[in-house]
Design an enzyme around this catalytic site. Structure first.
Site, PDB file in Angstrom:
ATOM      1  N   LYS A  22      15.687  90.593  35.643  1.00  0.00           N
ATOM      2  CA  LYS A  22      14.831  91.163  34.596  1.00  0.00           C
ATOM      3  C   LYS A  22      15.279  90.682  33.211  1.00  0.00           C
ATOM      4  O   LYS A  22      14.454  90.253  32.399  1.00  0.00           O
ATOM      5  CB  LYS A  22      14.909  92.691  34.657  1.00  0.00           C
ATOM      6  CG  LYS A  22      14.306  93.386  33.458  1.00  0.00           C
ATOM      7  CD  LYS A  22      14.361  94.894  33.572  1.00  0.00           C
ATOM      8  CE  LYS A  22      15.621  95.529  33.038  1.00  0.00           C
ATOM      9  NZ  LYS A  22      15.783  95.507  31.568  1.00  0.00           N
ATOM     10  N   ASN A  23      16.583  90.755  32.964  1.00  0.00           N
ATOM     11  CA  ASN A  23      17.061  90.455  31.609  1.00  0.00           C
ATOM     12  C   ASN A  23      17.063  88.966  31.281  1.00  0.00           C
ATOM     13  O   ASN A  23      17.290  88.591  30.135  1.00  0.00           O
ATOM     14  CB  ASN A  23      18.451  91.050  31.385  1.00  0.00           C
ATOM     15  CG  ASN A  23      18.387  92.556  31.206  1.00  0.00           C
ATOM     16  OD1 ASN A  23      17.304  93.135  31.137  1.00  0.00           O
ATOM     17  ND2 ASN A  23      19.548  93.198  31.126  1.00  0.00           N
ATOM     18  N   ARG A  92      12.227  98.185  24.699  1.00  0.00           N
ATOM     19  CA  ARG A  92      12.934  97.668  23.528  1.00  0.00           C
ATOM     20  C   ARG A  92      12.991  96.143  23.512  1.00  0.00           C
ATOM     21  O   ARG A  92      13.013  95.531  22.449  1.00  0.00           O
ATOM     22  CB  ARG A  92      14.362  98.191  23.503  1.00  0.00           C
ATOM     23  CG  ARG A  92      14.508  99.628  23.152  1.00  0.00           C
ATOM     24  CD  ARG A  92      15.977  99.940  23.110  1.00  0.00           C
ATOM     25  NE  ARG A  92      16.710  98.846  22.469  1.00  0.00           N
ATOM     26  CZ  ARG A  92      16.875  98.726  21.173  1.00  0.00           C
ATOM     27  NH1 ARG A  92      16.406  99.619  20.362  1.00  0.00           N
ATOM     28  NH2 ARG A  92      17.537  97.689  20.673  1.00  0.00           N
ATOM     29  N   CYS A 116      16.699 105.231  21.598  1.00  0.00           N
ATOM     30  CA  CYS A 116      16.360 105.342  23.008  1.00  0.00           C
ATOM     31  C   CYS A 116      17.425 106.206  23.645  1.00  0.00           C
ATOM     32  O   CYS A 116      18.404 106.564  22.998  1.00  0.00           O
ATOM     33  CB  CYS A 116      16.274 103.977  23.686  1.00  0.00           C
ATOM     34  SG  CYS A 116      17.860 103.233  23.981  1.00  0.00           S
ATOM     35  N   ARG A 121      20.845 101.870  19.058  1.00  0.00           N
ATOM     36  CA  ARG A 121      20.452 100.484  19.308  1.00  0.00           C
ATOM     37  C   ARG A 121      19.631  99.853  18.182  1.00  0.00           C
ATOM     38  O   ARG A 121      18.460  99.508  18.365  1.00  0.00           O
ATOM     39  CB  ARG A 121      19.688 100.376  20.636  1.00  0.00           C
ATOM     40  CG  ARG A 121      20.563 100.737  21.816  1.00  0.00           C
ATOM     41  CD  ARG A 121      19.842 100.694  23.111  1.00  0.00           C
ATOM     42  NE  ARG A 121      19.802  99.365  23.700  1.00  0.00           N
ATOM     43  CZ  ARG A 121      19.347  99.117  24.924  1.00  0.00           C
ATOM     44  NH1 ARG A 121      18.897 100.098  25.663  1.00  0.00           N
ATOM     45  NH2 ARG A 121      19.341  97.898  25.406  1.00  0.00           N
ATOM     46  N   PRO A 122      20.218  99.672  17.006  1.00  0.00           N
ATOM     47  CA  PRO A 122      19.487  99.030  15.907  1.00  0.00           C
ATOM     48  C   PRO A 122      19.256  97.533  16.155  1.00  0.00           C
ATOM     49  O   PRO A 122      19.828  96.959  17.089  1.00  0.00           O
ATOM     50  CB  PRO A 122      20.408  99.235  14.701  1.00  0.00           C
ATOM     51  CG  PRO A 122      21.759  99.481  15.272  1.00  0.00           C
ATOM     52  CD  PRO A 122      21.591 100.022  16.653  1.00  0.00           C
ATOM     53  N   VAL A 123      18.416  96.914  15.310  1.00  0.00           N
ATOM     54  CA  VAL A 123      18.149  95.464  15.440  1.00  0.00           C
ATOM     55  C   VAL A 123      18.505  94.737  14.139  1.00  0.00           C
ATOM     56  O   VAL A 123      17.965  93.682  13.844  1.00  0.00           O
ATOM     57  CB  VAL A 123      16.681  95.177  15.848  1.00  0.00           C
ATOM     58  CG1 VAL A 123      16.416  95.608  17.271  1.00  0.00           C
ATOM     59  CG2 VAL A 123      15.693  95.837  14.891  1.00  0.00           C
ATOM     60  N   ASP A 124      19.435  95.334  13.383  1.00  0.00           N
ATOM     61  CA  ASP A 124      19.809  94.748  12.092  1.00  0.00           C
ATOM     62  C   ASP A 124      20.341  93.317  12.221  1.00  0.00           C
ATOM     63  O   ASP A 124      20.116  92.482  11.334  1.00  0.00           O
ATOM     64  CB  ASP A 124      20.849  95.641  11.393  1.00  0.00           C
ATOM     65  CG  ASP A 124      22.075  95.893  12.273  1.00  0.00           C
ATOM     66  OD1 ASP A 124      21.882  96.288  13.440  1.00  0.00           O
ATOM     67  OD2 ASP A 124      23.205  95.682  11.811  1.00  0.00           O
ATOM     68  N   ASP A 304      25.825  97.723  32.163  1.00  0.00           N
ATOM     69  CA  ASP A 304      24.716  98.005  33.071  1.00  0.00           C
ATOM     70  C   ASP A 304      25.182  98.340  34.497  1.00  0.00           C
ATOM     71  O   ASP A 304      24.352  98.656  35.355  1.00  0.00           O
ATOM     72  CB  ASP A 304      23.738  96.817  33.115  1.00  0.00           C
ATOM     73  CG  ASP A 304      22.867  96.752  31.863  1.00  0.00           C
ATOM     74  OD1 ASP A 304      22.905  97.699  31.059  1.00  0.00           O
ATOM     75  OD2 ASP A 304      22.143  95.751  31.690  1.00  0.00           O
ATOM     76  N   ARG A 396      11.104 100.176  36.229  1.00  0.00           N
ATOM     77  CA  ARG A 396      11.235  99.226  35.121  1.00  0.00           C
ATOM     78  C   ARG A 396      12.112  98.064  35.524  1.00  0.00           C
ATOM     79  O   ARG A 396      11.925  96.950  35.024  1.00  0.00           O
ATOM     80  CB  ARG A 396      11.887  99.912  33.915  1.00  0.00           C
ATOM     81  CG  ARG A 396      10.972 100.831  33.143  1.00  0.00           C
ATOM     82  CD  ARG A 396      11.639 101.267  31.867  1.00  0.00           C
ATOM     83  NE  ARG A 396      12.362 100.154  31.283  1.00  0.00           N
ATOM     84  CZ  ARG A 396      13.524 100.242  30.661  1.00  0.00           C
ATOM     85  NH1 ARG A 396      14.113 101.411  30.517  1.00  0.00           N
ATOM     86  NH2 ARG A 396      14.111  99.178  30.166  1.00  0.00           N
TER      87      ARG A 396
HETATM   88  C1  UD1 Z   1      20.934  93.869  26.496  1.00  0.00           C
HETATM   89  C2  UD1 Z   1      20.372  94.150  27.873  1.00  0.00           C
HETATM   90  C3  UD1 Z   1      20.833  95.518  28.360  1.00  0.00           C
HETATM   91  C4  UD1 Z   1      22.360  95.623  28.291  1.00  0.00           C
HETATM   92  C5  UD1 Z   1      22.866  95.230  26.918  1.00  0.00           C
HETATM   93  C6  UD1 Z   1      24.382  95.158  26.834  1.00  0.00           C
HETATM   94  C7  UD1 Z   1      18.291  92.918  27.851  1.00  0.00           C
HETATM   95  C8  UD1 Z   1      16.807  92.944  27.824  1.00  0.00           C
HETATM   96  N1  UD1 Z   1      18.926  94.089  27.793  1.00  0.00           N
HETATM   97  O1  UD1 Z   1      20.405  94.857  25.619  1.00  0.00           O
HETATM   98  O2  UD1 Z   1      20.397  95.686  29.711  1.00  0.00           O
HETATM   99  O3  UD1 Z   1      22.738  96.960  28.553  1.00  0.00           O
HETATM  100  O4  UD1 Z   1      22.351  93.937  26.540  1.00  0.00           O
HETATM  101  O5  UD1 Z   1      24.865  94.271  27.786  1.00  0.00           O
HETATM  102  O6  UD1 Z   1      18.885  91.867  27.978  1.00  0.00           O
HETATM  103  N2  UD1 Z   1      23.575  96.304  18.094  1.00  0.00           N
HETATM  104  C9  UD1 Z   1      23.494  96.571  16.736  1.00  0.00           C
HETATM  105  N3  UD1 Z   1      22.626  95.826  15.975  1.00  0.00           N
HETATM  106  C10 UD1 Z   1      21.832  94.852  16.507  1.00  0.00           C
HETATM  107  C11 UD1 Z   1      21.927  94.590  17.885  1.00  0.00           C
HETATM  108  C12 UD1 Z   1      22.815  95.329  18.654  1.00  0.00           C
HETATM  109  O7  UD1 Z   1      24.182  97.457  16.211  1.00  0.00           O
HETATM  110  O8  UD1 Z   1      21.071  94.229  15.757  1.00  0.00           O
HETATM  111  C13 UD1 Z   1      24.528  97.080  18.937  1.00  0.00           C
HETATM  112  C14 UD1 Z   1      23.826  97.956  19.975  1.00  0.00           C
HETATM  113  O9  UD1 Z   1      23.457  99.205  19.433  1.00  0.00           O
HETATM  114  C15 UD1 Z   1      24.878  98.063  21.056  1.00  0.00           C
HETATM  115  C16 UD1 Z   1      25.569  96.690  21.013  1.00  0.00           C
HETATM  116  O10 UD1 Z   1      25.262  96.155  19.726  1.00  0.00           O
HETATM  117  O11 UD1 Z   1      25.805  99.059  20.729  1.00  0.00           O
HETATM  118  C17 UD1 Z   1      25.121  95.716  22.070  1.00  0.00           C
HETATM  119  O12 UD1 Z   1      23.714  95.717  22.140  1.00  0.00           O
HETATM  120  P1  UD1 Z   1      22.865  94.448  22.621  1.00  0.00           P
HETATM  121  O13 UD1 Z   1      23.736  93.461  23.285  1.00  0.00           O
HETATM  122  O14 UD1 Z   1      22.032  93.990  21.493  1.00  0.00           O
HETATM  123  O15 UD1 Z   1      21.910  95.116  23.709  1.00  0.00           O
HETATM  124  P2  UD1 Z   1      20.459  94.624  24.041  1.00  0.00           P
HETATM  125  O16 UD1 Z   1      20.374  93.174  23.764  1.00  0.00           O
HETATM  126  O17 UD1 Z   1      19.468  95.552  23.455  1.00  0.00           O
END
Ligand code: UD1
Length: 416
Positions: A22-23, A92, A116, A121-124, A304, A396
């Protein structure tokens, strides 16, 4: 809402095939946005998240056709670079359209994902990286508005390791002007699978799988064919399911190559594991030994798989400490496992699990994707019947889970 009814007692035995990841599939579907020529994929898992992504791309003007596990995506008529809140709130990973849309269309309007169940889980970092590449980004009324006539190569160092962040920036950089260097990049195998797909579309990427990725931008990408890698988390989940039942299973169409940390822990728990090029066999003892772990970015133990290992520790011999370092609220399954009789104590980001002789069946609630998997694993050995509510989370991310479990001998039924 569908529920899953499990009866305990079966020792899992036999063979099943693992589906595509999936990922890996989610970002690869988004890669189709980068080219006006079609992308042909195989080994795409049939999951709700994939259907959601397909619908989202369809709204943007991408023509998607599927036949079994094959999918063709044609973004020649891409005309609506928008991802609405309705779409992003259900998944997300929809944020993965941001980089490719901006690179191909020069603009994108993508809803912020919001919180969530497993954390903020921000996207900054996604935004910061695109800004470094020259994008003009504003956040208004819950939407990210991004513009750039052409992105420019840049040196980007993310504050933390982010998987979808790395993927978004890598895709955007493929069509940027000049070289982009992503430092502190995620090394997850899914990042490598995406990079392989992009390279077959004509991208110039080196270093995927290491923590520095270099991308030389090209003016355009072309069509390609790509087979999605096997799902390492689905693989690990079935290994845990077999392990807790003292089972003997062979998982086909998968690879141990991406699962070292998980396989090491299963061996520490007392399982015998033999690997072939594209299969894994696990033989488990009657009772597992407790195994402690700490989640961290790849190649360390994956977050995961934390919930599934929590489940096997619930009935193992001894005491295990599970430390979660990626997501701040990823212990939602603990209360539900305790309803089955588990002995778990939470201390900050540690869960201390004291193995009990047996669990008792009960009605429990799935709270997120991997939490649901942990309840299934526990339900396989919880005496009597376990009814798992809200299993839409499972759909999912696990393809035909009740069929695959039944194929291994589990007594499991979906109640609609
Ligand atoms: C991806 C996986 C998810 C897995 C996770 C960690 C997909 C679709 N999903 O999620 O299954 O659990 O990796 O291995 O591939 N963070 C920030 N700012 C950002 C981005 C991330 O603070 O802009 C933080 C997140 O809140 C979290 C950490 O960084 O604490 C890691 O998150 P991230 O690796 O981005 O997770 P996803 O890519 O959403």
């Amino acid at each position: 809402m569908d529920k899953l009814l499990l009866k305990s007692g079966a020792r899992l035995k036999g063979e099943i095939d693992i589906s595509g990841a999936k990922n890996a599939a989610l970002p690869i579907l988004c890669a189709a946005l980068l080219s006006p020529e079609p992308l042909h994929l195989t080994n795409v898992p049939r999951l709700r998240d994939i259907a959601t992504m397909q619908r989202l791309l369809g709204e943007m003007g991408v023509a998607v056709t599927t036949e079994g596990a094959a999918m063709a995506l044609d973004a020649s008529d891409l005309n609506n670079p928008v991802a609405s809140y309705e779409m992003v709130k259900t998944m997300r990973a929809a944020i993965l359209v941001l980089g490719p849309l901006l690179a191909r269309c020069g603009e994108a309007r993508v809803s912020l994902p919001g919180g969530c169940a497993i954390g903020a889980r921000p996207v900054d970092q996604h935004i910061k990286g695109l800004q470094a590449m020259g994008a003009d980004i504003t956040v208004e009324q819950g939407y990210i508005h991004a513009k750039a006539s052409r992105l420019k190569g840049a040196r980007i160092c993310t504050d933390m390791v982010t998987v979808t962040g790395t993927e978004n920036l890598m895709m955007a950089a493929c069509l940027a002007d000049g070289e982009t260097i992503i430092e502190n990049a995620a090394r997850e195998p899914e990042v490598v699978d995406l990079a392989n797909c992009l390279v077959s579309m004509g991208a110039r990427i080196s270093g995927a799988g290491a923590d520095v990725i270099r991308i030389q931008g090209v003016p355009r990408l072309h069509g390609a064919r790509h087979a999605v890698m096997p799902d390492r988390i689905e693989t690990g989940t079935y290994l845990c399911a077999a392990a807790i039942t003292g089972g003997d299973v062979r998982l086909g169409k998968t690879s141990a190559a991406y699962l070292d940390a998980v396989i090491d822990k299963l061996m520490d728990a007392g399982c015998d594991i033999t690997t072939e090029r594209d299969a894994i066999r696990l033989q488990a003892p009657p009772r597992l030994k407790a195994v402690s772990l700490r989640t961290a970015p790849y190649p360390a133990f994956p977050t995961d798989m934390q919930a599934q290992f929590m489940a096997i520790n619930c009935v193992a011999e001894g005491v295990a400490t599970l430390r979660e370092t990626i997501f701040e609220n990823r212990f939602m399954h603990v209360n539900e496992l305790m309803r089955l009789g588990a002995n778990i104590q939470i201390e900050g980001s540690n869960a201390i699990v004291r193995g009990v002789e047996r669990l008792e069946g009960a009605t429990v609630m799935a709270t997120d994707l991997r939490a649901s998997a942990s309840l299934i694993i526990a339900g396989l050995v919880a005496q009597g019947e376990t009814l798992i509510d809200r299993i839409y989370h499972l759909d999912r991310g696990y393809e035909r889970i009740e069929e695959k479990l039944a194929q291994l001998g589990a007594e499991v039924r979906r109640i609609r």
